[in-house]
Design a protein around this motif. Structure first.
Motif, PDB file in Angstrom:
ATOM      1  N   MET A  24      -7.237  -6.735  -3.424  1.00  0.00           N
ATOM      2  CA  MET A  24      -6.015  -6.905  -2.634  1.00  0.00           C
ATOM      3  C   MET A  24      -5.054  -5.729  -2.875  1.00  0.00           C
ATOM      4  SD  MET A  24      -3.251 -10.028  -2.704  1.00  0.00           S
ATOM      5  CE  MET A  24      -4.157 -11.438  -2.160  1.00  0.00           C
ATOM      6  N   SER A  25      -4.277  -5.393  -1.875  1.00  0.00           N
ATOM      7  CA  SER A  25      -3.344  -4.277  -2.015  1.00  0.00           C
ATOM      8  C   SER A  25      -2.250  -4.616  -3.029  1.00  0.00           C
ATOM      9  CB  SER A  25      -2.681  -3.978  -0.669  1.00  0.00           C
ATOM     10  OG  SER A  25      -1.874  -5.076  -0.298  1.00  0.00           O
ATOM     11  N   VAL A  26      -1.566  -3.585  -3.536  1.00  0.00           N
ATOM     12  CA  VAL A  26      -0.458  -3.799  -4.480  1.00  0.00           C
ATOM     13  C   VAL A  26       0.625  -4.644  -3.802  1.00  0.00           C
ATOM     14  CG1 VAL A  26       1.369  -2.669  -5.806  1.00  0.00           C
ATOM     15  CG2 VAL A  26      -0.901  -1.612  -5.664  1.00  0.00           C
ATOM     16  N   ALA A  27       0.976  -4.286  -2.551  1.00  0.00           N
ATOM     17  CA  ALA A  27       2.034  -5.013  -1.822  1.00  0.00           C
ATOM     18  C   ALA A  27       1.624  -6.461  -1.581  1.00  0.00           C
ATOM     19  CB  ALA A  27       2.331  -4.329  -0.498  1.00  0.00           C
ATOM     20  N   GLY A  28       0.347  -6.691  -1.273  1.00  0.00           N
ATOM     21  CA  GLY A  28      -0.157  -8.042  -0.999  1.00  0.00           C
ATOM     22  C   GLY A  28      -0.091  -8.936  -2.229  1.00  0.00           C
ATOM     23  N   LYS A  29      -0.268  -8.325  -3.401  1.00  0.00           N
ATOM     24  CA  LYS A  29      -0.272  -9.103  -4.654  1.00  0.00           C
ATOM     25  C   LYS A  29       1.144  -9.496  -5.085  1.00  0.00           C
ATOM     26  CE  LYS A  29      -3.298  -6.399  -6.885  1.00  0.00           C
ATOM     27  NZ  LYS A  29      -3.833  -5.615  -7.947  1.00  0.00           N
ATOM     28  N   ALA A  30       2.132  -8.696  -4.651  1.00  0.00           N
ATOM     29  CA  ALA A  30       3.490  -8.876  -5.177  1.00  0.00           C
ATOM     30  C   ALA A  30       4.161 -10.116  -4.572  1.00  0.00           C
ATOM     31  CB  ALA A  30       4.331  -7.641  -4.885  1.00  0.00           C
ATOM     32  N   ARG A  31       4.374 -11.131  -5.396  1.00  0.00           N
ATOM     33  CA  ARG A  31       5.106 -12.319  -4.927  1.00  0.00           C
ATOM     34  C   ARG A  31       6.562 -11.917  -4.692  1.00  0.00           C
ATOM     35  NH1 ARG A  31       7.632 -16.728  -6.648  1.00  0.00           N
ATOM     36  NH2 ARG A  31       7.892 -15.922  -8.758  1.00  0.00           N
ATOM     37  N   LYS A  32       7.062 -11.108  -5.591  1.00  0.00           N
ATOM     38  CA  LYS A  32       8.379 -10.492  -5.415  1.00  0.00           C
ATOM     39  C   LYS A  32       8.225  -8.997  -5.667  1.00  0.00           C
ATOM     40  CE  LYS A  32      11.573 -14.228  -6.584  1.00  0.00           C
ATOM     41  NZ  LYS A  32      12.221 -14.343  -5.271  1.00  0.00           N
ATOM     42  N   VAL A  33       8.779  -8.199  -4.787  1.00  0.00           N
ATOM     43  CA  VAL A  33       8.663  -6.748  -4.939  1.00  0.00           C
ATOM     44  C   VAL A  33       9.685  -6.268  -5.971  1.00  0.00           C
ATOM     45  CG1 VAL A  33       8.801  -4.528  -3.742  1.00  0.00           C
ATOM     46  CG2 VAL A  33       7.890  -6.545  -2.546  1.00  0.00           C
ATOM     47  N   THR A  34       9.227  -5.429  -6.879  1.00  0.00           N
ATOM     48  CA  THR A  34      10.112  -4.845  -7.891  1.00  0.00           C
ATOM     49  C   THR A  34      10.028  -3.324  -7.792  1.00  0.00           C
ATOM     50  OG1 THR A  34       8.366  -4.702  -9.549  1.00  0.00           O
ATOM     51  CG2 THR A  34       9.594  -6.777  -9.455  1.00  0.00           C
ATOM     52  N   THR A  35      10.865  -2.646  -8.551  1.00  0.00           N
ATOM     53  CA  THR A  35      10.798  -1.181  -8.565  1.00  0.00           C
ATOM     54  C   THR A  35       9.415  -0.733  -9.073  1.00  0.00           C
ATOM     55  OG1 THR A  35      11.767  -1.130 -10.772  1.00  0.00           O
ATOM     56  CG2 THR A  35      13.279  -0.926  -8.927  1.00  0.00           C
ATOM     57  N   GLN A  36       8.851  -1.528  -9.982  1.00  0.00           N
ATOM     58  CA  GLN A  36       7.508  -1.226 -10.514  1.00  0.00           C
ATOM     59  C   GLN A  36       6.451  -1.323  -9.412  1.00  0.00           C
ATOM     60  OE1 GLN A  36       6.981  -0.031 -13.492  1.00  0.00           O
ATOM     61  NE2 GLN A  36       4.794   0.126 -13.034  1.00  0.00           N
ATOM     62  N   THR A  37       6.617  -2.329  -8.525  1.00  0.00           N
ATOM     63  CA  THR A  37       5.664  -2.482  -7.403  1.00  0.00           C
ATOM     64  C   THR A  37       5.658  -1.210  -6.558  1.00  0.00           C
ATOM     65  OG1 THR A  37       6.420  -4.788  -7.294  1.00  0.00           O
ATOM     66  CG2 THR A  37       4.979  -4.036  -5.514  1.00  0.00           C
ATOM     67  N   LEU A  38       6.850  -0.670  -6.304  1.00  0.00           N
ATOM     68  CA  LEU A  38       6.937   0.530  -5.456  1.00  0.00           C
ATOM     69  C   LEU A  38       6.228   1.708  -6.123  1.00  0.00           C
ATOM     70  CD1 LEU A  38      10.628   0.360  -4.143  1.00  0.00           C
ATOM     71  CD2 LEU A  38       8.593  -0.812  -3.295  1.00  0.00           C
ATOM     72  N   GLN A  39       6.411   1.827  -7.432  1.00  0.00           N
ATOM     73  CA  GLN A  39       5.745   2.907  -8.166  1.00  0.00           C
ATOM     74  C   GLN A  39       4.220   2.750  -8.076  1.00  0.00           C
ATOM     75  OE1 GLN A  39       7.319   5.553  -9.589  1.00  0.00           O
ATOM     76  NE2 GLN A  39       5.263   6.368  -9.900  1.00  0.00           N
ATOM     77  N   GLU A  40       3.773   1.493  -8.236  1.00  0.00           N
ATOM     78  CA  GLU A  40       2.317   1.238  -8.141  1.00  0.00           C
ATOM     79  C   GLU A  40       1.814   1.533  -6.739  1.00  0.00           C
ATOM     80  OE1 GLU A  40       1.775  -2.792  -9.494  1.00  0.00           O
ATOM     81  OE2 GLU A  40       2.548  -2.314 -11.492  1.00  0.00           O
ATOM     82  N   MET A  41       2.640   1.231  -5.726  1.00  0.00           N
ATOM     83  CA  MET A  41       2.231   1.508  -4.340  1.00  0.00           C
ATOM     84  C   MET A  41       2.060   3.007  -4.134  1.00  0.00           C
ATOM     85  SD  MET A  41       4.466  -1.329  -2.259  1.00  0.00           S
ATOM     86  CE  MET A  41       3.845  -0.975  -0.619  1.00  0.00           C
ATOM     87  N   LYS A  42       3.015   3.794  -4.661  1.00  0.00           N
ATOM     88  CA  LYS A  42       2.873   5.257  -4.535  1.00  0.00           C
ATOM     89  C   LYS A  42       1.566   5.700  -5.187  1.00  0.00           C
ATOM     90  CE  LYS A  42       4.733   9.813  -5.445  1.00  0.00           C
ATOM     91  NZ  LYS A  42       5.725  10.668  -4.848  1.00  0.00           N
ATOM     92  N   GLU A  43       1.336   5.203  -6.386  1.00  0.00           N
ATOM     93  CA  GLU A  43       0.142   5.650  -7.123  1.00  0.00           C
ATOM     94  C   GLU A  43      -1.148   5.230  -6.423  1.00  0.00           C
ATOM     95  OE1 GLU A  43       1.050   4.322 -11.123  1.00  0.00           O
ATOM     96  OE2 GLU A  43       2.776   5.675 -11.152  1.00  0.00           O
ATOM     97  N   ALA A  44      -1.100   4.095  -5.707  1.00  0.00           N
ATOM     98  CA  ALA A  44      -2.297   3.612  -4.990  1.00  0.00           C
ATOM     99  C   ALA A  44      -2.378   4.193  -3.578  1.00  0.00           C
ATOM    100  CB  ALA A  44      -2.272   2.086  -4.933  1.00  0.00           C
ATOM    101  N   GLY A  45      -1.383   4.996  -3.186  1.00  0.00           N
ATOM    102  CA  GLY A  45      -1.384   5.589  -1.846  1.00  0.00           C
ATOM    103  C   GLY A  45      -1.060   4.583  -0.747  1.00  0.00           C
ATOM    104  N   GLU A  46      -0.355   3.479  -1.116  1.00  0.00           N
ATOM    105  CA  GLU A  46       0.044   2.471  -0.109  1.00  0.00           C
ATOM    106  C   GLU A  46       1.446   2.770   0.387  1.00  0.00           C
ATOM    107  OE1 GLU A  46      -0.106  -1.674  -1.325  1.00  0.00           O
ATOM    108  OE2 GLU A  46      -1.973  -1.255  -2.375  1.00  0.00           O
TER     109      GLU A  46
END
Ligand code: KIV
Length: 272
Positions: A1-23
């Motif tokens: 599943m994508s990083v964004a799809g997994k996030a029940r609540k989006v945090t600043t960490q989620t955004l960093q993980e999205m960048k790193e995953a190219g999402e």
């Protein structure tokens, strides 16, 4: 599943993980409860309580007049509506530029009184002391470079920024300064796509573009512009997903006609 799809609540960490995953990161503005609920329900990752509220909600020509109290009011309405998105609140003109203690006090008021999750400030090196002081209180900070509308009277117009080498070089340097200071993301507004790409490659934190082309980590638009509510604003970068102004005016005209003709309310719409 994508990083964004997994996030029940989006945090600043989620955004960093999205960048790193190219999402790609999605961000839209909202200023009130009803629309913020719809935007959050639509799955956007970040909701910006932008000081563009000064234009689209209050009808001011610029973002300069909106006050800290007004931003806190809009942010409070948005916070009540949102379950998933990360909420970032613009610090208004005059609430952070002068000295870092004022900036910290303003940011603390936003976080405490509205319940927002982070703040956004316009500018680079010249405001870095404020950014650092806000971060000491554990408040996440988003930067904003390129066209910074609070400086409209310095720029003189809303034209594309950083087309000349010296301004472009300063922008790249400012992005690195903001990253080093601890910003979790940077908005890049109305700059050449090639420069936005360069900045995105030069920093490890996410870049979120508006009028900055496709080679950034995410995109942001003003909600009222992409919904076609504000029709007098048509920059090249804007894609309208609806023409709500036509639909709303049409609905109001139909209502006016129905009331005047006696068609509304009919028996099914009345109590007996
Ligand atoms: O206030 C705002 O809506 C903004 C966006 C244009 C990024 O800062």
């Amino acid at each position: 599943m994508s990083v964004a799809g997994k996030a029940r609540k989006v945090t600043t960490q989620t955004l960093q993980e999205m960048k790193e995953a190219g999402e790609k990161i999605t961000m839209l503005t909202a200023y009130d409860f009803s629309l913020a609920k719809l935007v959050d329900g639509g799955g956007v990752d970040v909701i910006l309580v932008g000081d563009s509220a000064s234009n689209v909600m209050a009808g001011n020509e610029t973002t300069v007049p909106i006050t800290l109290d007004e931003m806190i009011y809009h942010a409070t309405c948005v916070v009540r509506a949102v379950n998933r998105a990360l909420i970032v609140v613009d610090m208004p003109f005059g609430s952070y530029q002068g000295d870092s203690k004022t900036a910290l006090d303003s940011a603390i008021r936003i976080m405490k009184e509205s319940g927002g999750h982070s703040v956004k400030l316009e500018g680079g090196e010249e405001i870095v002391e404020s950014v650092q002081r806000i971060l000491t209180a554990g408040i996440p900070v988003m930067g904003h470079l390129g066209l910074t509308p609070q400086s409209i009277y310095k720029f003189g117009s809303y034209a594309t920024r950083a087309q000349e080498d010296d301004e472009a070089d300063k922008l790249v340097a400012d992005a690195k300064i903001l990253e080093r200071a601890g910003c979790y993301a940077i908005v890049l507004e109305k700059i050449p796509a090639s420069l936005a790409k360069k900045v995105t490659e030069a920093v490890s934190i996410p870049t979120i573009g508006i009028g900055a082309g496709p080679n950034v980590d995410g995109q942001v638009l003003v909600l009222h512009d992409m919904l076609g509510i504000t029709m007098d604003f048509s920059p090249r970068f804007l894609r309208r997903y609806l023409e709500l102004s036509t639909q709303i005016t049409g609905a109001v005209e139909n209502y006016v006609n129905d009331v005047r003709s006696g068609d509304f309310p009919n028996d099914d719409e009345s109590y007996f």
